[in-house]
Write an enzyme that holds these catalytic residues in place. Sequence first.
Site, PDB file in Angstrom:
ATOM      1  N   SER A 218       0.848  -1.183   0.000  1.00  0.00           N
ATOM      2  CA  SER A 218       0.000   0.000   0.000  1.00  0.00           C
ATOM      3  C   SER A 218       0.888   1.240   0.000  1.00  0.00           C
ATOM      4  CB  SER A 218      -0.894   0.033   1.246  1.00  0.00           C
ATOM      5  OG  SER A 218      -1.805  -1.035   1.234  1.00  0.00           O
ATOM      6  N   GLY A 220      -0.399   4.474  -0.040  1.00  0.00           N
ATOM      7  CA  GLY A 220      -1.238   5.625   0.275  1.00  0.00           C
ATOM      8  C   GLY A 220      -1.959   6.140  -0.963  1.00  0.00           C
ATOM      9  N   GLY A 223      -1.656   4.497  -4.480  1.00  0.00           N
ATOM     10  CA  GLY A 223      -2.262   3.219  -4.833  1.00  0.00           C
ATOM     11  C   GLY A 223      -1.488   2.022  -4.337  1.00  0.00           C
ATOM     12  N   GLY A 249      -6.736   0.380   4.144  1.00  0.00           N
ATOM     13  CA  GLY A 249      -5.912  -0.805   3.895  1.00  0.00           C
ATOM     14  C   GLY A 249      -6.688  -2.092   4.086  1.00  0.00           C
ATOM     15  N   ASP A 250      -7.613  -2.112   5.046  1.00  0.00           N
ATOM     16  CA  ASP A 250      -8.435  -3.306   5.264  1.00  0.00           C
ATOM     17  C   ASP A 250      -9.381  -3.539   4.088  1.00  0.00           C
ATOM     18  OD1 ASP A 250      -7.189  -3.413   7.744  1.00  0.00           O
ATOM     19  OD2 ASP A 250      -8.780  -2.250   8.702  1.00  0.00           O
TER      20      ASP A 250
END
Length: 309
Positions: A218, A220, A223, A249-250
Amino acid sequence: MILTVTLNTALDVTYRVPRLLAHSSHRVTDVTERPGGKGLNVARVLAAIGHEVTATGFAGGRTGTLVRELLAGSPGVRDELVPCAGPTRRTLAVVDESSGDTTQFNEPGPLITAAEWSGFLARYEALLTGGAQAVALCGSLPPGVPVGAYAALVRAARTAGVPVLLDTSGEALRRGVAARPDVIKPNAAELAELTGSRDPLPATRDARRRGARAVVASLGPAGLLAATDRGTWRATPPRALTGNPTGAGDSAVAGLLSALAEGLDWPERLTRAVALSAATVAAPTAGEFDPRTYEEVRGSVKVTADGAG
């Protein structure tokens, strides 16, 4: 059925204040409570996009009871949490409405005994062999759980023939990677800690050499970057979105895992993950996702190949 594991479940409490100032009192304009911990966040998103989901992990004390009561109100999520004597932790997020920034306070979690850990392992292995299509292992370890716990859970999934995604950090990630999970999903800081490299491209490839079959980092607003045995891809949203990144993120994990269970190829997996992540940033409530933004972004995600993985 997709299985999510949250060893350190939580009651997520979110306060909204007009402006957050240190060393001062605040009038809270809104309070929300919901079952939390990374795997439970993943489970809710999976259910919202139409997957049958089972959630396991630990829940204890009055806070754990409240988590289970709230989880019962999450359509499509089956509760297979294992009782423990210690109280489930709370997390407190304070949202500054003037800036949109969030300040987070996370409790450590309950002390898990050896007997409770053994009971969880038995439940987990039964769920793996009870029709799981894929499993996500998510979040921090509560006190008392062995630091190599995720490595053991990855090996159990591989023995059962169930694809496994690992989303954790620190020593738990380092040991878990060595057990050869199908996918890991660190953020940039977690990836740098694992590999020693702050350049995401060589770091993802290094993480693969350490054991992960695929690495999705990830980045931020930039992408996702994925290094796999089929190649390396970057997936970026069509525009920068403002909002609360809590849970983004989840949601990306939910996108990756659902697409893995459906047998989609890597560009499609990354497209879904980026769209869900962006839609979570745009949602009014932390950790949820905005369906309109999801549909809008999904059709505009840019996926480019970076060459061999």
